[in-house]
Design a protein around this motif. Structure first.
Motif, mmCIF file in Angstrom:
data_model
loop_
_atom_site.group_PDB
_atom_site.id
_atom_site.type_symbol
_atom_site.label_atom_id
_atom_site.label_comp_id
_atom_site.label_asym_id
_atom_site.label_seq_id
_atom_site.Cartn_x
_atom_site.Cartn_y
_atom_site.Cartn_z
ATOM 1 N N ASP A 31 47.363 113.656 19.604
ATOM 2 C CA ASP A 31 48.362 112.753 20.179
ATOM 3 C C ASP A 31 49.203 112.149 19.061
ATOM 4 N N VAL A 32 50.470 111.983 19.326
ATOM 5 C CA VAL A 32 51.398 111.422 18.346
ATOM 6 C C VAL A 32 51.993 110.143 18.919
ATOM 7 N N ASP A 33 51.789 109.032 18.230
ATOM 8 C CA ASP A 33 52.401 107.765 18.602
ATOM 9 C C ASP A 33 53.603 107.515 17.711
ATOM 10 N N VAL A 34 54.477 106.631 18.157
ATOM 11 C CA VAL A 34 55.662 106.268 17.381
ATOM 12 C C VAL A 34 55.547 104.804 16.979
ATOM 13 N N LYS A 35 55.635 104.542 15.672
ATOM 14 C CA LYS A 35 55.507 103.176 15.171
ATOM 15 C C LYS A 35 56.837 102.424 15.322
ATOM 16 N N PRO A 40 56.258 108.781 13.048
ATOM 17 C CA PRO A 40 55.095 109.182 13.840
ATOM 18 C C PRO A 40 53.786 108.819 13.164
ATOM 19 N N VAL A 41 52.744 108.678 13.963
ATOM 20 C CA VAL A 41 51.402 108.426 13.450
ATOM 21 C C VAL A 41 50.408 109.105 14.391
ATOM 22 N N THR A 42 49.322 109.638 13.816
ATOM 23 C CA THR A 42 48.321 110.339 14.618
ATOM 24 C C THR A 42 46.933 109.772 14.336
ATOM 25 N N GLU A 43 45.952 110.241 15.089
ATOM 26 C CA GLU A 43 44.574 109.828 14.839
ATOM 27 C C GLU A 43 44.121 110.251 13.447
ATOM 28 N N ARG A 46 45.205 107.513 10.917
ATOM 29 C CA ARG A 46 44.418 106.282 11.022
ATOM 30 C C ARG A 46 42.978 106.486 10.556
ATOM 31 N N GLU A 69 48.793 102.499 7.141
ATOM 32 C CA GLU A 69 48.419 102.260 8.532
ATOM 33 C C GLU A 69 47.802 100.891 8.775
ATOM 34 N N THR A 89 53.814 113.019 7.858
ATOM 35 C CA THR A 89 53.183 113.200 9.167
ATOM 36 C C THR A 89 54.001 114.140 10.044
#
Length: 257
Positions: A31-35, A40-43, A46, A69, A89
């Motif tokens: 999964d890719v989240d947006v800060k 982008p940031v992923t598991e 983190r 992070e 990323t």
């Protein structure tokens, strides 16, 4: 073992810990989240930083930590570790093995030790200041290559869209003056410069965890790396950076910036 030697051994442990998390997730469906800054940031980002932080808290509880992070721990400590678990990323998400884990040690705000680790290919640059060998790639010493003029240089940057308006204009002047320009690469570009395959890297908008590990790698290989005013990079720098294998190329590029 010298203190710097012990710090290098610790940095390699950090790189191993991050690699053990990042490698299995490369080209997996993450999964890719947006800060908030739209990056982008992923598991993997983190979890890798969390693993490195756990080691530092156990082994260097008085040192500060600056991570992409999870922010700062013990700001103002004389010794600080700057961590970027996945520099690049976007490349990681796209399945490109040009990203890397960045680990730096700063003393008095100055970077003295840096690691660029590519966990998929196994390439690992280690740079240190004041010791020999200054920079190694997978255990072997590397050196920058000479380049007599800007017109002969091979230039790289991660993305032309990362520059401000004025920054893009300066970068464009340099790009028109060099032999060739390569796009993409993130921290990998600086490792390739240190190993003698590129001559110049120009970027803007970097944070300390983006550039701190790169400085010892470039300088340890005989290169030069400064801000756009030609000043050494230290904690609080603007994040507009330029690295070159040959000082003549750096000076010519600074004139165009």
């Amino acid at each position: 073992m010298s203190r710097l030697g012990a710090d290098i051994a610790l940095a390699l442990r950090l790189a191993d810990a991050a690699a053990g998390i990042v490698r299995p997730l490369f080209r997996a469906r993450v999964d890719v989240d947006v800060k908030a800054d739209l990056s982008p940031v992923t598991e993997a980002d983190r979890a890798a930083e969390a693993a490195m932080r756990r080691i530092l808290e156990a082994d260097r509880p008085r040192d500060g930590i600056i991570g992409e992070e999870y922010g700062e721990t013990r700001p103002g400590a004389p010794r600080q570790w700057a961590l970027d678990p996945i520099d690049g990323t976007r490349a990681f998400v796209a399945g490109r093995p040009t990203f890397g884990t960045l680990i730096a040690l700063l003393e008095g705000g100055q970077p003295v030790l840096g690691v660029i680790d590519q966990p998929v290919t196994g390439e690992r640059w280690v740079g240190q200041l004041g010791e020999w060998p200054g920079t190694t790639l997978s255990g072997r010493p590397v050196k920058v290559r000479p380049c007599a003029a800007l017109g002969l240089a091979h230039l790289a940057t991660t993305s032309p869209f990362a520059f401000s308006g004025a920054g893009h204009a300066g970068f464009s002047r340099i790009a028109r003056a060099v032999r060739d320009t390569l796009l993409g690469g993130d921290c990998h570009n600086y490792g390739l410069l240190a190993a003698g395959f590129l001559d110049l890297v120009v970027e803007e908008g970097l944070k300390v965890y983006d550039w701190a590990a790169l400085v010892p790698v470039v300088l340890g290989a005989g290169g030069v790396m400064t801000d756009w005013a030609g000043e050494p990079l230290a904690l609080g720098a603007s994040g507009a950076v330029i690295a070159a294998g040959d000082r003549r190329v750096l000076e010519a590029a600074l004139d165009l910036l």
